[in-house]
Motif scaffolding. Structure first.
Motif, PDB file in Angstrom:
ATOM      1  N   THR A 106     -89.833 -45.183 -11.487  1.00 19.64           N
ATOM      2  CA  THR A 106     -90.136 -44.008 -10.672  1.00 19.64           C
ATOM      3  C   THR A 106     -91.325 -43.234 -11.238  1.00 19.64           C
ATOM      4  O   THR A 106     -92.212 -42.811 -10.486  1.00 19.64           O
ATOM      5  CB  THR A 106     -88.907 -43.096 -10.564  1.00 19.64           C
ATOM      6  OG1 THR A 106     -87.836 -43.853  -9.977  1.00 19.64           O
ATOM      7  CG2 THR A 106     -89.186 -41.883  -9.707  1.00 19.64           C
ATOM      8  N   VAL A 107     -91.365 -43.061 -12.544  1.00 16.84           N
ATOM      9  CA  VAL A 107     -92.487 -42.342 -13.157  1.00 16.84           C
ATOM     10  C   VAL A 107     -93.789 -43.120 -12.960  1.00 16.84           C
ATOM     11  O   VAL A 107     -94.826 -42.534 -12.628  1.00 16.84           O
ATOM     12  CB  VAL A 107     -92.207 -42.066 -14.652  1.00 16.84           C
ATOM     13  CG1 VAL A 107     -93.447 -41.563 -15.361  1.00 16.84           C
ATOM     14  CG2 VAL A 107     -91.069 -41.064 -14.786  1.00 16.84           C
ATOM     15  N   ILE A 108     -93.753 -44.427 -13.099  1.00 15.16           N
ATOM     16  CA  ILE A 108     -94.950 -45.245 -12.869  1.00 15.16           C
ATOM     17  C   ILE A 108     -95.379 -45.147 -11.402  1.00 15.16           C
ATOM     18  O   ILE A 108     -96.566 -45.023 -11.092  1.00 15.16           O
ATOM     19  CB  ILE A 108     -94.701 -46.705 -13.299  1.00 15.16           C
ATOM     20  CG1 ILE A 108     -94.530 -46.762 -14.821  1.00 15.16           C
ATOM     21  CG2 ILE A 108     -95.832 -47.616 -12.844  1.00 15.16           C
ATOM     22  CD1 ILE A 108     -93.979 -48.072 -15.339  1.00 15.16           C
ATOM     23  N   PHE A 109     -94.406 -45.170 -10.494  1.00 12.59           N
ATOM     24  CA  PHE A 109     -94.716 -45.024  -9.065  1.00 12.59           C
ATOM     25  C   PHE A 109     -95.375 -43.673  -8.785  1.00 12.59           C
ATOM     26  O   PHE A 109     -96.366 -43.600  -8.050  1.00 12.59           O
ATOM     27  CB  PHE A 109     -93.437 -45.178  -8.237  1.00 12.59           C
ATOM     28  CG  PHE A 109     -93.611 -44.820  -6.790  1.00 12.59           C
ATOM     29  CD1 PHE A 109     -94.300 -45.661  -5.934  1.00 12.59           C
ATOM     30  CD2 PHE A 109     -93.092 -43.639  -6.286  1.00 12.59           C
ATOM     31  CE1 PHE A 109     -94.477 -45.329  -4.587  1.00 12.59           C
ATOM     32  CE2 PHE A 109     -93.254 -43.305  -4.948  1.00 12.59           C
ATOM     33  CZ  PHE A 109     -93.948 -44.154  -4.100  1.00 12.59           C
ATOM     34  N   ILE A 110     -94.829 -42.616  -9.353  1.00 11.65           N
ATOM     35  CA  ILE A 110     -95.401 -41.272  -9.142  1.00 11.65           C
ATOM     36  C   ILE A 110     -96.840 -41.227  -9.656  1.00 11.65           C
ATOM     37  O   ILE A 110     -97.725 -40.669  -8.995  1.00 11.65           O
ATOM     38  CB  ILE A 110     -94.518 -40.198  -9.816  1.00 11.65           C
ATOM     39  CG1 ILE A 110     -93.203 -40.043  -9.037  1.00 11.65           C
ATOM     40  CG2 ILE A 110     -95.248 -38.860  -9.912  1.00 11.65           C
ATOM     41  CD1 ILE A 110     -92.154 -39.198  -9.738  1.00 11.65           C
ATOM     42  N   ALA A 111     -97.083 -41.830 -10.815  1.00 13.94           N
ATOM     43  CA  ALA A 111     -98.449 -41.855 -11.362  1.00 13.94           C
ATOM     44  C   ALA A 111     -99.379 -42.620 -10.421  1.00 13.94           C
ATOM     45  O   ALA A 111    -100.498 -42.160 -10.128  1.00 13.94           O
ATOM     46  CB  ALA A 111     -98.445 -42.490 -12.745  1.00 13.94           C
ATOM     47  N   GLN A 112     -98.939 -43.774  -9.942  1.00 17.81           N
ATOM     48  CA  GLN A 112     -99.779 -44.565  -9.043  1.00 17.81           C
ATOM     49  C   GLN A 112    -100.018 -43.840  -7.724  1.00 17.81           C
ATOM     50  O   GLN A 112    -101.121 -43.869  -7.183  1.00 17.81           O
ATOM     51  CB  GLN A 112     -99.137 -45.926  -8.782  1.00 17.81           C
ATOM     52  CG  GLN A 112     -99.170 -46.836  -9.981  1.00 17.81           C
ATOM     53  CD  GLN A 112     -98.430 -48.145  -9.741  1.00 17.81           C
ATOM     54  OE1 GLN A 112     -97.653 -48.277  -8.803  1.00 17.81           O
ATOM     55  NE2 GLN A 112     -98.674 -49.114 -10.605  1.00 17.81           N
ATOM     56  N   GLY A 115    -102.697 -41.381  -8.199  1.00 21.08           N
ATOM     57  CA  GLY A 115    -103.938 -41.912  -8.759  1.00 21.08           C
ATOM     58  C   GLY A 115    -104.144 -41.586 -10.222  1.00 21.08           C
ATOM     59  O   GLY A 115    -105.278 -41.527 -10.691  1.00 21.08           O
ATOM     60  N   VAL A 116    -103.068 -41.392 -10.962  1.00 18.97           N
ATOM     61  CA  VAL A 116    -103.162 -41.082 -12.388  1.00 18.97           C
ATOM     62  C   VAL A 116    -103.121 -42.404 -13.166  1.00 18.97           C
ATOM     63  O   VAL A 116    -102.137 -43.142 -13.083  1.00 18.97           O
ATOM     64  CB  VAL A 116    -102.001 -40.167 -12.837  1.00 18.97           C
ATOM     65  CG1 VAL A 116    -102.074 -39.907 -14.329  1.00 18.97           C
ATOM     66  CG2 VAL A 116    -102.017 -38.866 -12.059  1.00 18.97           C
ATOM     67  N   GLY A 156     -97.306 -36.286 -19.313  1.00 20.56           N
ATOM     68  CA  GLY A 156     -98.171 -35.294 -18.685  1.00 20.56           C
ATOM     69  C   GLY A 156     -98.132 -35.287 -17.169  1.00 20.56           C
ATOM     70  O   GLY A 156     -99.096 -34.850 -16.528  1.00 20.56           O
ATOM     71  N   LEU A 157     -97.058 -35.737 -16.571  1.00 18.22           N
ATOM     72  CA  LEU A 157     -96.936 -35.761 -15.114  1.00 18.22           C
ATOM     73  C   LEU A 157     -95.952 -34.719 -14.597  1.00 18.22           C
ATOM     74  O   LEU A 157     -95.527 -34.796 -13.447  1.00 18.22           O
ATOM     75  CB  LEU A 157     -96.508 -37.158 -14.638  1.00 18.22           C
ATOM     76  CG  LEU A 157     -97.472 -38.304 -14.909  1.00 18.22           C
ATOM     77  CD1 LEU A 157     -96.833 -39.634 -14.527  1.00 18.22           C
ATOM     78  CD2 LEU A 157     -98.785 -38.098 -14.172  1.00 18.22           C
TER      79      LEU A 157
END
Length: 162
Positions: A106-112, A115-116, A156-157
């Motif tokens: 989920t954290v990786i999805f939110i970053a993607q 665009g982070v 940092g998200l």
């Protein structure tokens, strides 16, 4: 705007598929393989004996709520009640590997989605923090949603947590 909506829906679909695939691999490949390697017994017989506890777990979304049914299942399978009463509550609290997998994805999805970029160090930190957060999560339904904020903060998200 509809292109953005379509793109977001596609990303969400890929995310949902990835989470489901990860959980299926864990539940039907990795955990049975570990069970077989440690016991030299068929994991499918064990899973069959735990069927009622598994159905209850899916229905309640809580390891703790499932605990009485799990104890009944393992006792029927011949496991000592003394051992079950010690190991199962500990496992219900600490063994939250599905939560760790879900939080990390989920954290990786939110970053993607935002665009982070995530470096290898960020990905390691996500995995490490997800594991720690999952172990420290309360054994209540959806506790991972609360601990996910810690994982987002670690990389940092946290501005996307709300």
């Amino acid at each position: 705007e509809s292109a953005d909506l379509a793109s977001t829906a596609k990303s969400l679909g890929v995310y949902a598929f990835t989470v489901c695939l990860g959980l299926l691999l864990q539940g039907f490949a990795i955990l049975p393989l570990i069970y077989f390697c440690l016991t030299r017994k068929s994991p499918w017989v064990f899973i069959g004996g735990m069927r009622q506890a598994i159905v209850t777990a899916f229905g309640t979304d809580s390891s703790s709520a499932t605990l009485p049914v799990t104890m009944m299942c393992v006792e029927k399978m011949g496991i000592s009640p003394h051992i079950a009463k010690f190991v199962l509550p500990l496992g219900a609290t600490v063994n939250m590997n599905g939560t760790a997998l879900y939080e990390a994805l989920t954290v990786i999805f939110i970053a993607q989605l935002h665009g982070v970029p995530m470096s290898g160090g960020h990905l390691f930190l996500v995995a490490f923090t997800s594991c720690l957060a999952a172990v420290g999560a309360a054994a209540i339904p959806s506790a991972g949603l609360v601990t996910m904020v810690m994982v987002l903060q670690a990389v940092g998200l946290d501005r996307y947590a709300g």
